[in-house]
Design an enzyme around this catalytic site. Structure first.
Site, PDB file in Angstrom:
ATOM      1  N   ASN A 192      34.221  37.817  52.967  1.00 39.87           N
ATOM      2  CA  ASN A 192      34.794  37.496  54.270  1.00 39.87           C
ATOM      3  C   ASN A 192      35.983  36.551  54.173  1.00 39.87           C
ATOM      4  OD1 ASN A 192      34.767  37.665  57.207  1.00 39.87           O
ATOM      5  ND2 ASN A 192      34.149  35.524  57.142  1.00 39.87           N
ATOM      6  N   TRP A 199      27.316  50.375  62.575  1.00 46.65           N
ATOM      7  CA  TRP A 199      27.590  51.811  62.496  1.00 46.65           C
ATOM      8  C   TRP A 199      26.277  52.445  62.031  1.00 46.65           C
ATOM      9  CZ3 TRP A 199      32.053  53.951  64.205  1.00 46.65           C
ATOM     10  CH2 TRP A 199      33.145  53.103  64.408  1.00 46.65           C
ATOM     11  N   GLY A 258      32.267  42.036  60.210  1.00 51.27           N
ATOM     12  CA  GLY A 258      31.245  41.450  59.355  1.00 51.27           C
ATOM     13  C   GLY A 258      31.023  39.980  59.613  1.00 51.27           C
ATOM     14  N   HIS A 309      29.764  44.084  50.240  1.00 53.54           N
ATOM     15  CA  HIS A 309      31.105  43.618  49.911  1.00 53.54           C
ATOM     16  C   HIS A 309      31.992  44.806  49.540  1.00 53.54           C
ATOM     17  CE1 HIS A 309      29.198  39.488  48.665  1.00 53.54           C
ATOM     18  NE2 HIS A 309      29.177  39.702  49.968  1.00 53.54           N
TER      19      HIS A 309
END
Length: 574
Positions: A552, A63, A97, A506
């Site tokens: 993740n 983005w 991610g 994160h």
């Protein structure tokens, strides 16, 4: 067509949900992803690469307009100077991610999830989430009570015999400092150094999309994957969410579903809720948005792990090379307990990077990346900049808003400096310096031919005379603070940390799950948004607090657990 489930966001959570919900053939599932697809056999080489530095800095997968404040923003003093905006790389590609990150596969501390439950996430204590962590993984090294063998994501560790000389030296420095060796980062949660656990097999990344949306899953007649599809607005009938309007390759379309699931991450999921009128009343009224559900917690208490870096110049013989058995740049990590401010064990983390970027200068620079594993700074927020769905929200992380985080980073920097000067690391590195992820570093990190040639020239100079190298580092690399300054002056060290601290991508906790009576909770323990029907959020935004981990695998675990809850609910309804 009316779908049973529309999942908005094809990142780690969305990939898991698409797989699990479509495994029941009666469910019609639609997965929407703003970025490009990564189908089997056509995964971009930058994403598949075991070295993640090219994918992470490739704007095709980002983005690109997203910028954030990491330093504390004062709202009580309108005359205070606002801190600078920083680019914040968030993935815009199938797999999210997991398609561009460092492939770190750690879970956090058992105390993290016991805290989740104590904060109102009933059923999310460690003993309840461990089965879902095991369900995610296919551990290639261990077969015991801590690990799974049947999951979609392979997990492994690079053996020490394949470590580069710099990584070996860092491990020796940790040993000399009194830390013990842990063969398994995701085993018993104790202090020590260890081989970093990665989501990788045969020196290739296995993202959530690669692992969960494989060829067999994509063949399911009841699963539709629509990439290059950006959600524009949620559709409501009364207080029930019944669909979404989206722009599909430039054309607006409307999709209807029995249940809509936001999996857009801790920045974009709250932004979707706010635009729909779900959030703090004051902010919605300021934006001219009718209030659909007054939830003061939407966008609030955003978190990340505050991080700093101590870098150094790697002597030529110790550098990571493409011919090495593994081209991984982070091979060894350290977990330790600061004992500052009542922090729990294992509250600090250090990742040793033997290469700082994809380009020629990156090969010459090593970094010890330290972050506050258990952060107490939870005053960040996400707000709308406008009602235009194309405009990125205002994001303020407010890192170091709790003094304990600053104190721990100061103590950590001093500890790492002592290790940096110890014989093992002094033998393979020189010219240590406090590093900053500045705009200059970001610009040169973008993958393009100009930066490729520019860094080759700079690298040749850095490999020249020592005096020239020191001049170049102090003149063009160091951002206002030298190693000598911060080591001899605590005020300079504090100033450096306040300026240089960044998050480690994160982002989490901006739509927290909790008890119904908690005014700051946004979703229940199955991700259902309070005050409306037919809408869930399932991603890192629902974490009650960020765990002591790269996020993740906690996201994958969360999606697995909520998917089970959704399927159980649908069985009861049937």
């Amino acid at each position: 067509m009316i779908y049973d489930y529309i999942i908005i966001g094809g990142g780690s959570a969305g990939s898991v949900l698409a797989n699990r919900l479509s495994a029941r053939s009666a469910n019609r599932v639609l997965l929407l992803e703003a970025g490009q697809d990564t189908p089997p056999g056509q995964v971009p080489k930058e994403i598949e690469d075991t070295y993640p530095g090219t994918a992470y800095f490739d704007p095709r997968f980002h983005w690109t307009e997203l910028k954030v404040h990491t330093q504390i923003v004062s709202h009580n003093n309108p005359n205070a100077e606002r801190p600078p905006l920083r680019k914040y790389e968030q993935a815009r590609v199938l797999g999210g991610g997991s398609s561009i990150n460092g492939q770190m596969a750690n879970r956090g501390a058992p105390t993290d999830y016991d805290e989740w439950e104590s904060r109102g996430a009933e059923g999310w204590a460690w003993d309840k989430v461990l089965p879902y962590f095991k369900k995610v993984e296919r551990d290639l090294d261990f077969d015991n009570e801590w690990h799974g063998k049947e999951g979609h994501i392979p997990v492994r560790r690079i053996p020490q015999a394949h470590w580069n000389p710099h990584a070996k030296a860092a491990a020796e420095a940790f040993k000399l400092a009194g830390f013990k060796y842990l063969p398994d980062q995701n085993g018993e949660f104790t202090d020590g150094y260890f081989p970093i656990t990665i989501s990788n097999a045969e020196e290739k990344r296995v993202s959530a999309a690669i692992g969960y949306l494989n060829t067999d899953v994509r063949r399911r007649n009841n699963l539709t994957i629509s990439t290059e599809t950006q959600a524009r607005a949620l559709i409501f009938e009364g207080t029930r969410c019944v669909g979404v309007t989206a722009v599909v390759k430039g054309r607006e379309q409307e999709f209807r579903g029995r249940e809509i699931i936001l999996s857009c991450g801790a920045i974009h999921s709250p932004a979707h809720l706010l635009r729909a009128g779900i959030g703090p009343v004051g902010h919605l009224r300021d934006m001219g948005i009718p209030v659909l559900s007054a939830l003061p917690g939407v966008g609030q208490r955003l978190m990340d792990h505050p991080s700093i870096s101590l870098s150094s110049f790697i002597r030529p013989q110790a550098r990571l090379r493409d011919s090495d058995p593994s081209r991984r740049h982070i091979l060894v990590g350290l977990r330790y307990s600061s004992q500052i401010g009542g922090a729990p064990p294992g509250d600090m983390f250090v990742a040793v990077a033997s290469k700082s970027a994809w380009h020629s200068v990156g090969v010459q620079i090593a970094s010890m990346l330290a972050f506050v594993n258990k952060t107490y700074s939870e005053t960040g927020q996400v707000r709308l900049a406008s009602t235009d769905w194309r405009e990125e929200p205002v994001v303020e992380f407010n890192l170091l808003s709790d003094r304990r985080d600053l104190d721990r980073l100061m103590a950590c920097f001093k500890m790492l400096a002592a290790m940096q000067l110890s014989p093992p690391l002094a033998a393979v590195t020189t010219d240590p310096f406090p590093a900053s992820y500045s705009d200059k570093v970001r610009q040169i990190g973008v993958v393009n031919e100009k930066n490729r040639w520019l860094t080759r020239g700079i690298a040749a100079l850095l490999d020249g005379p020592a005096a020239l190298r020191r001049f170049l580092i102090e003149r063009y690399v160091v951002e206002g603070f030298t190693f000598q300054q911060v080591m001899s002056d605590d005020e300079a060290l504090e100033a450096f940390i306040r300026k240089a601290t960044i998050g480690v991508w994160h982002a989490s906790c901006s739509c927290r799950m909790g008890r119904e009576e908690d005014p700051m909770s946004v979703v229940d323990t199955s991700g259902r948004v309070k005050g409306v029907a037919g809408l869930r959020v399932v991603d890192a935004s629902i974490f009650p607090v960020v765990p002591c981990a790269n996020t993740n695998f906690p996201v994958l675990m969360t999606a697995e657990k909520v998917a089970d809850a959704i399927l159980a609910e649908s069985r009861v309804m049937a």
